[in-house]
Structure formats: C-alpha cells, structure tokens
Design an enzyme around this catalytic site. Structure first.
Site, PDB file in Angstrom:
ATOM      1  CB  CYS A 158      -0.999   0.028   1.138  1.00  0.00           C
ATOM      2  SG  CYS A 158      -0.993  -1.384   2.210  1.00  0.00           S
ATOM      3  NE  ARG A 183       2.229  -9.238   5.100  1.00  0.00           N
ATOM      4  CZ  ARG A 183       0.936  -9.253   4.795  1.00  0.00           C
ATOM      5  NH1 ARG A 183       0.119 -10.113   5.398  1.00  0.00           N
ATOM      6  NH2 ARG A 183       0.461  -8.416   3.905  1.00  0.00           N
ATOM      7  CD  GLN A 191      -0.347  -9.089  -0.112  1.00  0.00           C
ATOM      8  OE1 GLN A 191       0.219  -8.005  -0.196  1.00  0.00           O
ATOM      9  NE2 GLN A 191      -1.222  -9.354   0.840  1.00  0.00           N
ATOM     10  CG  ASP A 202      -2.006  -5.570  -2.561  1.00  0.00           C
ATOM     11  OD1 ASP A 202      -3.225  -5.463  -2.335  1.00  0.00           O
ATOM     12  OD2 ASP A 202      -1.122  -5.169  -1.783  1.00  0.00           O
ATOM     13  CG  HIS A 218      -3.807  -0.423  -2.433  1.00  0.00           C
ATOM     14  ND1 HIS A 218      -2.699  -1.136  -2.813  1.00  0.00           N
ATOM     15  CD2 HIS A 218      -4.075  -0.782  -1.159  1.00  0.00           C
ATOM     16  CE1 HIS A 218      -2.301  -1.879  -1.801  1.00  0.00           C
ATOM     17  NE2 HIS A 218      -3.111  -1.688  -0.787  1.00  0.00           N
ATOM     18  CE  LYS A 226     -10.606  -9.349   8.147  1.00  0.00           C
ATOM     19  NZ  LYS A 226      -9.397 -10.154   8.175  1.00  0.00           N
ATOM     20  CG  HIS A 269      -5.603  -3.662   1.046  1.00  0.00           C
ATOM     21  ND1 HIS A 269      -4.278  -3.365   1.146  1.00  0.00           N
ATOM     22  CD2 HIS A 269      -5.686  -5.003   1.064  1.00  0.00           C
ATOM     23  CE1 HIS A 269      -3.578  -4.479   1.212  1.00  0.00           C
ATOM     24  NE2 HIS A 269      -4.406  -5.483   1.165  1.00  0.00           N
TER      25      HIS A 269
END
Length: 595
Positions: free
Chosen positions: A291, A320, A338, A340, A342, A424, A470
């Site tokens: 992000c 992570r 990911q 991913d 946004h 979420k 997200h």
RNA sequence: GCCGGUGUAGCUCAGUGGUAGAGCAGCGCACUCGUAAUGCGCAGGCCGGGAGUUCGAAUCUCCCCGCCGGCUCCA
C-alpha cells in the site's frame, strides 16, 4: 441425485455433503459423549488430571488436560483401550442440575481449578453436570444416555494448546479424536483423511517438481521449479489480462523502503512483523505490504475527482516475519506475492467499486474451479482499538453490505473481527473435498489516507479525502497455488498443466517420428515433453500417469506409417489415429476457454 | 514464539553401542518392446549441525537448526 437418501430414516448430509446416518445434532451429542468417555479414560489411567474443556469440532472433538505425565503416542492406544472398556461398562450418563455455588464447591473438592474458573464465568446461577460412574464433568450437554453408544471413534493426534487460547496461560495437552454413528462412516472418514494426505500440496509439489522450500534458503522461503513457475506464470498472465480488462493501472514498487515511511504508515509503531536493516546509517524495512508505494504513486501529482476511481494493481512481493511455528508449505510463508490492488475513489463510488471487485473475484475463482464460497463480513473491533470516526466506519461497513446484497451473496458477520483500520469482506473457497481456503479479501482502509494525507480535488475545488479500498483476488500466489494443487489433486486442467502432453515412442524404430511430432507440437505452443528413454512403452505411460500429465501421445511404427498419434488421456482413454494438427487444435481450444 | 513428535542416499524407508542398508530415481550395457514398472551392472551418505559420555556413537546425554501435528497469528 440423492434419491437413495430415502432408505435412511435419520439420514443427513454432513457439512461436506457426505451421507451420514445421524443428523448434525445427533452426531454432535455422540462426539461430545465420546470426549467425556475419553476424559474419563485419561482420568482413570493417569490419576491426577485437571480437566479443561472438551468441545466438539468439525468431524470430531478434543479435550484439553493438564497433568504431570506427558502423553506419548503409545498412550493414545492405552486411552483408546480404556475408552472401549468404559463404553463396555455401559454406564448411564446422568444429567444433574445444581447451583453455581454447589458446583464450585464440588469441583474445588475434585481439584478441578479450570472447571471452577468456568463456573465463575458462566452466566446464571445454576449449572449442569454430567456423571458417568465416578466421572463428573461440568457440561451443558446433552449427552448420549449410556456410554455404550460410544463405539465408532478414533483418537487422532496430540497437541499443545493454551488454556483459553491465550499464550500467557498454561500450555495444556490436547487430544483430538473423531467419532461417527457407524463403523462404515468412521472408515470412510479415515479414508478421507488418507485422500487429503495424498493431495497434500507439499507432497505433490515435490512429486510433480513444482517448488521447494530448501533449508539452505531459510524457513518459509520458496523456490519455484520450472514446472511450478509455468503454473504460476499462467496464473499471473491470467490476472494481468483480467485486471487490464477491468480498468486497473499497473504500478511497481521497490522491495525495501526507508523506515521513516513505515513510521508514516504506522507499521513501525504497531510492531508489524517486518524485517529491518541498515544501509549507510539509514534504516530500511522490507515491505510487508504494497500500500505505501501505491499511495506514493497516487500522491505523485494532484488528483481531481474526475480521475477517480484510480485502481493500482501490482503483483507485489512482500515479506513478513511470521513466527516459525506457523509456517506451512506454501500456505504460510515468509515471502509471498499478492495480487494486490488499491482503489482510490470517492465515498459515492465506494459501493460500486466493491460490487465490481466482488464480481471480479468470483469470476476469477470460477475459472480455477472454485464454485462454492463462504463469505464473511468482519466488523469494527472495540472502538478504542481502532482508528477512524464512527461515521466512516458505518459508511464503509454499509457499503460492503450493500455490495454483497447487490450480488445476492449470503454472508455471515464476524463481529469485531475487522482490522484496526477498517471493516472487511473475506471470501473462503470450498475445494473439491469441501475444505475452506482463504480467498479474496476486500478491506476499506480508514487509516492510511489520513496518515499519508491523501486528497483529491472535488468539483467544489476543495480538498477531500478519498476512500481507499485494499483488495486481493486470489490472495497470494503461494497460498492460492497451494490450494489449487490440493483442489485439483495435482491433476491440473489442460490450460494450467505445466506439461500438457508427453510424446512416448514405442521403440527406437519410431524415435525419429516421435521427435518430429514433439517438434511440431512444441512449435505450435503445446507444452510437451519427449520421453525418449530406453524404456518400454508401459513404463513411459506409467511415468506420465504418475506425473499427472493430461495426455500421453504414443507413437510407434503404425503411427509413423500413417502420420498420426495415439492419444491416451489421464483417465486411461485411448484414441488412435489422431492427426497431430487436430490434437493441437484440441489443446488450443481448451486453453482458449480455460478448461 | 509455545507444547509434543521427528530428522539416515534425490524420494520412500530399514538399521538400539562394534566397518552404513533396501526399493525407486540416476548413470552404463543388453533387449527394440503397443498403453501403469524389461533385465543385468555401476555409482550415490560428515546418518541435520555442534559439544559431551565411551576403547568405540546413526544409536546414549546436552545445546542449536529444520520439518511434522497443534495453540496463537495471518495473504
């Protein structure tokens, strides 16, 4: 389809759609009673045992104990034998109601501190206990009437578990077991566990040469072998194509960013499990999320309301620091990629954007053979643990709900399970064996736009805060491919199969022809291998079957003579005299419609 | 991270104090074969790492690491 159900009076389908002789509540009772019989057996065998809790779970039950003796795998057999004996005694299982005070005294006398603690926390002033012989347990019930009913069970595994799931509490010893209404059902369940083990993505990953997690690399770090990389590449190509179609812009960020950025985002202060290191006196962190980079792209120039929604997509690799004990094959790793994105939009656009994401997500999942889902809405945790105003939380939560209702999605609410920065939606996929896997996640972020002071100019020429959504569709490549391997049991559909066909010459006499066929197919874009080993055709067929290759193309002197191939598919079906060009078209067609 | 188990050849696994084994995979040779394993031969191991006990350790003890089953956490 289930017409034969009629012959079973109390027949029911369990949660995974399997026919069982009892309905869910009967099974639940049986399993609970089995847990009690197990607890009694443990108590009789090991004397000073402190009982914690022993609930039923999907397919079985467990019971947590505290005792000086450490259970060994051999103890499991002893406990099973003792359970059999207790069942044989056919003790009546008797319910008794008593006041909480009485119960507290009773369990104090029995030296059962965990039960005393439970009683103190129970609402109301009466509790129920169940007795079978000398064994007494605090329990809401209901239970079977006699211990003899406990018949078809098996103790499965030993594990450690914290009292009340809190790692500050004592570590207890847990025994897991399963119990069923009939011997056949128990046997079927054990067979099912076997099948699950056969499909284990770690096992298939090695056997099909897809990936490995070498010890030399470090825990939770994956190397993709050529075949795994093909599979992953195909999925990534698919994702890129779909994101383009749906109006996403592709962006790319670096893997390391200054710690000051992670302070702005708040990851640093909240102790997010990151890796930090030093370069020339400047501290950096390896990105655990994509992000911040996407926000910086957004902030690289002033944004007008006319430009919204802006959708940034990246196959972003993040790292992570997961605790060592939680790592598991591809499903839980320390470095992963990911899919991913946004989405920056206005409040008014939020609902439509979420509708679009849900539509997108389900389209992708269906493509990979996942047709059943469970959807969860996670709402705001306790207000003091979250950021954002009441108004924004409500707005965001309502938008998520409205989008699900738009699609007619049935969902369950997980109260207070949202993140600290927003509510979420989590989608869980049901695989071929009825197991659930983490899938798409859609989160509204009420935190980062504030922290990064992200704005757009409205038609009033004033600055406004955009909504930031997200979302991931497949989640991570690693976890998704792990699930995919297990869902297909390694038998990937043609469009995803790393090797689509193996050309297998019957003998050296057909070697030249086989090489020609191989070249023709490869030239036409078929992922094909040539097995020109000095082996029998049976052996080559077997190899291809074991590798779960969709087609084995057997070519011998007959095929060489009339310029065809013999096509054997994974199920063993054999078609002779097929033209290579026709086979190529067949493969191309399957790839086109992703089957 | 915590509790328990476990670690021997690329893979699956034997080997409980006395010179490291098998099958498969690999390599070589022979056979030239029609749909799930042709035969013979050859290679392949710091027995996860370190320290200790012992005349002697894959085997016993301790520490570390990885993996497996859970707990907690999560894409």
């Amino acid at each position: 389809m289930y017409s034969y159900l009629c012959s079973f009076h109390t027949a029911d389908l369990d949660r995974k759609g399997f026919l069982v002789s009892m309905d869910a509540s009967e099974l639940d009772i049986l399993r609970h009673s089995t847990a009690h019989v197990m607890a009694q057996a443990v108590t009789e065998l090991f004397g000073d045992v402190k009982l914690a809790i022993g609930p039923t779970i999907e397919d079985g039950f467990y019971y947590d104990f505290e005792l000086d003796h450490t259970f060994t795998p051999e103890d499991i057999e002893k406990i099973e034998a003792k359970m059999k004996e207790i069942a044989k005694r056919n003790l009546p299982i008797v319910r008794e109601e008593m006041s909480s005070e009485q119960a507290e005294i009773l369990f104090e006398e029995l030296h059962q501190p965990y039960k005393v603690e439970l009683i103190r926390d129970l609402p109301g002033d009466t509790v129920t206990v169940f007795k079978q012989g000398d064994f007494i347990d605090l329990c809401r019930g209901p239970h079977c009437s006699y211990t003899k009913k406990v018949k078809h069970y098996k103790l499965l595994s030993l594990a450690g578990a914290y009292w009340r799931g809190d790692e500050k509490n004592a570590m207890l010893q847990r025994i897991y077991g399963t119990a069923w209404g009939t011997a056949d059902e128990l046997a079927a369940y054990l067979t099912r566990l076997e099948e699950i083990a056969q499909r284990d993505h770690r096992k298939l990953g090695r056997e099909l040469d897809l990936f490995s997690l070498p010890e030399e690399l470090g825990p939770g770090l994956v190397v993709w072998h050529p075949k795994g990389a093909i599979l992953r590449g195909l999925i990534e190509d698919f994702l890129k194509e779909e994101h383009k179609k749906r109006g996403y812009d592709f962006v790319v960020g670096p893997h390391i960013m200054k710690t000051s950025l992670w302070k702005t985002s708040g990851h640093y202060q909240t102790g997010y499990p990151m890796y930090f290191f030093d370069i020339e006196g400047q501290e950096y962190g390896i990105k655990p999320m994509n992000c911040p980079a996407h926000i910086l792209v957004y902030k690289s120039q002033p944004r007008s309301y006319r430009a919204l929604p802006i959708r940034y997509f990246e196959l972003g690799t993040v790292y992570r620091h997961e605790r060592s004990g939680v790592l598991h094959g591809l499903l839980r790793v320390r470095g992963f990629t990911q899919d991913d994105a946004h989405i920056f939009c206005t409040r008014a656009q939020m609902e439509e954007e979420i509708i679009g994401v849900l539509d997108f997500a389900f389209h992708c999942l269906r493509t990979f053979g996942f047709d059943e889902y469970e959807v969860m809405l996670s709402t705001r945790p306790e207000a003091d643990k979250t950021v954002g105003t009441d108004e924004n939380w409500e707005l965001a939560t309502n938008a998520l709900i409205a989008a699900m209702e738009h699609h007619g999605i049935k969902y369950t609410v997980d109260p207070g399970e949202g993140t600290f920065y927003g509510p979420k939606i989590d989608v869980k996929l049901k695989d071929a064996l009825g197991r659930l896997w983490q899938g798409p996640t859609i989160q509204v972020d009420l935190n980062l736009p504030e922290r990064f002071d992200t704005v757009y100019y409205g038609d009033d020429n004033a600055q406004h805060r955009p909504v930031m959504i997200h979302r991931v569709v497949l989640g991570s490549m690693e976890r998704f491919i792990g699930a995919l391997i297990e869902n297909y049991g390694g038998q990937f559909p043609l469009w995803l199969a790393p090797v689509q066909a193996v050309v297998a010459p019957v003998s050296e006499k057909a070697a030249d022809y086989a090489a020609d066929v191989y070249k023709e197919l490869r030239g036409a874009g078929v992922r094909v291998e040539l097995n020109d080993k000095n082996e029998t055709i049976s052996s080559k067929v077997r190899d291809a079957q074991m590798q779960k290759v969709p087609f084995t193309l057997v070519v011998g002197e007959n095929e060489a003579a009339d310029g065809t191939i013999a096509v054997r598919d994974r199920s063993g079906q054999d078609r002779r005299g097929v033209k290579a060009a026709d086979f190529i078209e067949e493969v191309a067609a399957a790839v086109r419609d992703r089957s």
